[in-house]
Design a protein around this motif. Sequence first.
Motif: not given
Length: 233
Positions: A167-168, A172, A189, A194, A196, A201-203, A205-206, A209
């Motif tokens: 996701g990130n 994205e 969602r 995503a 880390r 946590d990349g999820y 962050a995504a 955004n």
Amino acid sequence: MAFTFTHRNSEMQLDKSHTALVITDIQNEFLIETGSYYHLIADKLKELNVFDNIERLLKCAKENSFFVIHSPHYYYPTDRQWVAQGGAIADYLFNLPDGFVGRKDPVDLEGFVGSGADYPERLKKYLMDGKTANTSPHKGLSCLSNDLIKQLRMRRVEKVIMAGPVGNLCLENHMRDLIEAGFEVAMVRDAIAAGRNTEGDGYVAAMVNFRFMANAVWTTEDTVKRLRDAAQN
């Protein structure tokens, strides 16, 4: 005093003849336990039942005759001639001992079946039905290196529903490209994962955004209902 921007994404109304499901990286490398990227996103894949939710989206889109377009990753041996730096995650993946979403050649499928670049067996009936458009590979995070936008334009698609395991990064960046190209975009969602790193946590962050940029952020349940409703109108 810090200002917190809290808002609700505008609701995107689906129009069947101008709507497509766009998915990225539906490949063994990401979704199967033996894949080289799987361990980076495994926790979120399991927590949200991402694999199952991606299948629900595909099944619903097919049953209701929506366009489905898949943007995969592929790298070929000649790509190892690259000498430019590709960024942190690209350099990590590109230098894996066993390779990453590798294929022998663009026109040679030797060793492809069952490899990390192949599609999960469970999803092949959706991705290889002769109707799904599997684009040329994206060579980085973005769809600017493949033909996704052209595939959408040639179908007169204006509204895009998006999902995918990374996701990130890839997802994205694809979303950003599509928004910049003038498409309306809804993100699903719980059909997104995503990883880390030490920063966080990349999820999350995504999702932050997506809230700032996407036209909508829906659950799989909500998306399936909207697709069915649009198909009946």
